[in-house]
Write a protein that holds these residues in place. Structure first.
Motif, PDB file in Angstrom:
ATOM      1  N   ARG A 393      84.938  18.131 -14.245  1.00 23.33           N
ATOM      2  CA  ARG A 393      86.070  19.503 -14.438  1.00 23.33           C
ATOM      3  C   ARG A 393      86.830  20.055 -13.561  1.00 23.33           C
ATOM      4  NH1 ARG A 393      81.000  24.740 -16.102  1.00 23.33           N
ATOM      5  NH2 ARG A 393      80.933  23.609 -18.236  1.00 23.33           N
ATOM      6  N   GLU A 422      81.244  19.609 -25.128  1.00 21.73           N
ATOM      7  CA  GLU A 422      81.368  20.787 -25.474  1.00 21.73           C
ATOM      8  C   GLU A 422      81.831  22.078 -24.427  1.00 21.73           C
ATOM      9  OE1 GLU A 422      80.152  18.600 -29.237  1.00 21.73           O
ATOM     10  OE2 GLU A 422      79.281  18.740 -26.877  1.00 21.73           O
ATOM     11  N   ASP A 423      81.020  21.785 -23.579  1.00 21.19           N
ATOM     12  CA  ASP A 423      80.352  22.900 -22.581  1.00 21.19           C
ATOM     13  C   ASP A 423      81.419  22.665 -21.783  1.00 21.19           C
ATOM     14  OD1 ASP A 423      78.515  23.320 -23.835  1.00 21.19           O
ATOM     15  OD2 ASP A 423      76.647  22.867 -22.123  1.00 21.19           O
ATOM     16  N   ASN A 424      81.871  21.344 -21.385  1.00 22.93           N
ATOM     17  CA  ASN A 424      83.295  21.572 -20.463  1.00 22.93           C
ATOM     18  C   ASN A 424      84.289  21.665 -21.245  1.00 22.93           C
ATOM     19  OD1 ASN A 424      82.420  20.356 -18.354  1.00 22.93           O
ATOM     20  ND2 ASN A 424      82.601  18.496 -18.760  1.00 22.93           N
ATOM     21  N   ILE A 425      84.436  21.749 -22.038  1.00 21.88           N
ATOM     22  CA  ILE A 425      86.236  22.667 -23.269  1.00 21.88           C
ATOM     23  C   ILE A 425      85.807  23.862 -23.469  1.00 21.88           C
ATOM     24  CG2 ILE A 425      87.442  22.395 -24.988  1.00 21.88           C
ATOM     25  CD1 ILE A 425      87.330  19.302 -23.014  1.00 21.88           C
ATOM     26  N   LYS A 426      84.084  24.276 -23.380  1.00 23.15           N
ATOM     27  CA  LYS A 426      84.507  25.282 -23.456  1.00 23.15           C
ATOM     28  C   LYS A 426      84.862  26.493 -22.492  1.00 23.15           C
ATOM     29  CE  LYS A 426      80.923  26.073 -27.477  1.00 23.15           C
ATOM     30  NZ  LYS A 426      79.325  25.478 -27.420  1.00 23.15           N
ATOM     31  N   TRP A 427      84.147  25.638 -21.174  1.00 19.32           N
ATOM     32  CA  TRP A 427      84.427  26.063 -19.997  1.00 19.32           C
ATOM     33  C   TRP A 427      86.083  26.502 -19.534  1.00 19.32           C
ATOM     34  CZ3 TRP A 427      87.436  23.250 -16.642  1.00 19.32           C
ATOM     35  CH2 TRP A 427      86.542  23.960 -14.913  1.00 19.32           C
ATOM     36  N   LEU A 429      88.294  26.106 -21.353  1.00 21.48           N
ATOM     37  CA  LEU A 429      89.009  27.075 -22.370  1.00 21.48           C
ATOM     38  C   LEU A 429      89.085  28.509 -22.427  1.00 21.48           C
ATOM     39  CD1 LEU A 429      88.736  25.508 -26.053  1.00 21.48           C
ATOM     40  CD2 LEU A 429      90.783  25.985 -24.785  1.00 21.48           C
ATOM     41  N   GLU A 430      87.486  28.740 -21.465  1.00 19.90           N
ATOM     42  CA  GLU A 430      87.336  30.647 -20.972  1.00 19.90           C
ATOM     43  C   GLU A 430      88.634  30.530 -19.764  1.00 19.90           C
ATOM     44  OE1 GLU A 430      83.773  30.659 -21.045  1.00 19.90           O
ATOM     45  OE2 GLU A 430      83.258  30.971 -22.430  1.00 19.90           O
ATOM     46  N   TRP A 449      78.812  22.267 -32.337  1.00 15.37           N
ATOM     47  CA  TRP A 449      78.645  22.509 -30.562  1.00 15.37           C
ATOM     48  C   TRP A 449      80.034  23.664 -30.496  1.00 15.37           C
ATOM     49  CZ3 TRP A 449      75.935  17.845 -31.131  1.00 15.37           C
ATOM     50  CH2 TRP A 449      75.021  18.483 -31.516  1.00 15.37           C
ATOM     51  N   LEU A 450      81.034  22.703 -31.129  1.00 13.27           N
ATOM     52  CA  LEU A 450      83.168  23.600 -30.948  1.00 13.27           C
ATOM     53  C   LEU A 450      83.967  22.721 -32.024  1.00 13.27           C
ATOM     54  CD1 LEU A 450      84.613  24.970 -29.343  1.00 13.27           C
ATOM     55  CD2 LEU A 450      84.823  22.928 -27.707  1.00 13.27           C
ATOM     56  N   THR A 453      86.884  20.415 -32.677  1.00 14.77           N
ATOM     57  CA  THR A 453      85.775  18.396 -31.603  1.00 14.77           C
ATOM     58  C   THR A 453      85.744  17.493 -32.696  1.00 14.77           C
ATOM     59  OG1 THR A 453      84.937  19.489 -30.400  1.00 14.77           O
ATOM     60  CG2 THR A 453      87.338  20.146 -29.798  1.00 14.77           C
TER      61      THR A 453
END
Length: 477
Positions: A393, A422-427, A429-430, A449-450, A453
């Motif tokens: 991150r 996916e969790d990193n990219i969601k974080w 983008l938020e 999950w995203l 991607t």
């Protein structure tokens, strides 16, 4: 089936003996020089990553490269690291100790190798075990002293005469050759038991290897294929990624002219796709935040026809040296600007740079490449995973600071864990809503999950597991 019966299947079952290696070792004797080569390959493999590099160096030093003993010992070294964490548990059982921390380094390695040869090796070649015991004792006495030699003799006697009895969790680790932590994490990625078994089998089976053809030096895929086939390599052209060929079987890199001349570059199909997705163009400024050993960096330079400015950051000097060597071989050094530095501070070091594109292939768990890096599975802890996610991150934030509006960021890993992908990219983008996902759906599979991607799966695509997220910065934020 009772746990003890399962243990016999995975530890001592004679039905598991593979005839191939029995035939291989039938007329071979092992001397102390051989044992020293095997021992040093494992000892150096613990320090030098990937361990395959250490193994090749040691075997060359002892003159066994390319021999029958090379094949036998290579199989042992590879499988040793595949069950690395389990060997600790067997040694603790044999010593009746709770930790190995107080052992002399040579004794610790010798006991782990003894545990493998006596408990987990499917062959259990008595001549090899006897040679190992006789030869290694002198080495332990010299390096660790007589008291620790007594520990070795006691533990070895226990391992040669009795079987370790694993717990239920340890039985699962034996079956899948994975730490229980990964077994739990992987079970969340699949839809049913069958897919789980397929995934675990794929992660323990080596997919075909790959070469990227350097289009700066040749345009003829067929010519390269013919030359490799003439060397006895089973090779074919990738159907998913252009100018990539895949192969199965052994290949002596030191004797391969195409490699020496930089006409082909060792690179998996999934890795070679990254630079293509980034689509480097002439006159662009492109930053590779985690550049070494240079496969993606040199590919970016190649695809720009050496007309982009490719800034390559790497923290480790030895790895950067490998990148520079590859850049020279591939004739991409013209457009690559290597900087030895910590990419966590990239935006300060490159304060005047506004990049058109940034590539991040950060340190990760390598869970998609466990067949290639079998020891990586035993290095992972929950704390280590958290540290890696934090680093990933941080690097994403550095990429944001470097990137100009309209620029693109490609994030890739050879991990299959959602936490690193996916969790990193969601974080991201938020936190930075000025980015949009550039949808990726081919040549592999859209992430469940995203969406937008993409994932390459070992059990679905017969490749290293890989993740791709391509983002565009549409405004400042």
């Amino acid at each position: 089936m009772a746990p003890l019966a399962l243990a016999m299947m995975y530890i001592g079952g004679t039905e598991m003996v593979r005839k191939g290696r029995v035939t291989e070792t039938k007329h071979i004797t092992f001397n102390c020089k051989d044992i020293k080569a095997l021992f040093e390959a494992i000892a150096e493999g613990e320090r030098i990553k990937p361990f395959q590099v250490a193994k090749r160096t040691v075997f060359a030093r002892y003159g066994i490269s390319g021999t029958r003993k090379d094949r036998i010992f290579t199989a042992i070294v590879y499988k040793f690291f595949k069950v690395y964490g389990i060997l600790d548990k067997i040694v603790i059982w044999a010593l009746k100790q709770n930790t190995l921390d107080k052992l002399c380094e040579e004794l610790r390695i010798a006991l782990k190798l003894a545990a493998y040869l006596t408990q987990l090796d499917t062959i259990k070649d008595r001549r090899l075990i006897e040679a190992f015991k006789n030869c290694i004792k002198k080495h332990i006495a010299e390096k660790c002293g007589t008291e620790q030699l007594k520990l070795f003799e006691t533990a070895f006697e226990k391992m040669i005469t009795r079987y370790w009895k694993p717990s239920k969790e340890e039985l699962m680790e034996l079956k899948y050759k994975m730490p229980y932590l990964l077994i739990k994490l992987f079970s969340k990625l699949v839809k049913d038991d069958k897919e789980f078994e397929d995934l675990m089998a794929a992660l323990n089976s080596s997919p075909p290897l790959g070469f990227r053809i350097n289009t700066l030096k040749t345009k003829s895929v067929e010519e390269v294929v013919r030359e490799l086939q003439s060397a006895g390599v089973r090779v074919w052209v990738s159907k998913r990624v252009p100018f990539v060929i895949r192969y199965i079987g052994g290949l002596d890199y030191s004797r391969q002219k195409l490699l020496k001349e930089g006409i082909i570059v060792p690179q998996d199909e999934t890795s070679a796709l990254a630079a293509i997705l980034l689509d480097p163009q002439p006159s662009e400024v492109i930053v590779d935040l985690c550049a070494a050993p240079g496969g993606k960096t040199t590919h970016v330079a190649e695809l720009s026809r050496n007309l982009a400015t490719v800034i390559a950051l790497e923290i480790y000097p030895d790895r950067m040296a490998r990148l520079v060597e590859l850049a020279n071989k591939t004739s991409t050094y013209i457009s690559i600007y290597p900087i030895i530095t910590d990419a966590r501070y990239a935006s300060k070091i490159l304060a005047r740079i506004k990049a058109h594109k940034v590539l991040i292939d950060p340190p990760c768990t390598s869970t998609g490449a466990l067949a290639k890096h079998p020891d990586a599975r035993w290095r992972l802890t929950e704390e280590k995973l958290r540290e890696l996610v934090e680093l990933q991150r941080t690097l994403l934030e550095e990429a944001h600071k470097l990137l100009r509006v309209g620029g693109r960021l490609l994030y890739t890993t050879c991990s299959i864990l959602v936490e690193e992908n996916e969790d990193n990219i969601k974080w991201f983008l938020e936190k930075y809503p000025c980015y949009r996902i550039i949808p990726l759906r081919k040549p592999y599979e859209e992430s469940p999950w995203l969406p937008g991607t993409m994932r390459a799966w070992p059990h679905k695509h017969n490749t290293t597991g890989f993740y791709y997220a391509l983002l565009e910065k549409v405004d400042e934020c």
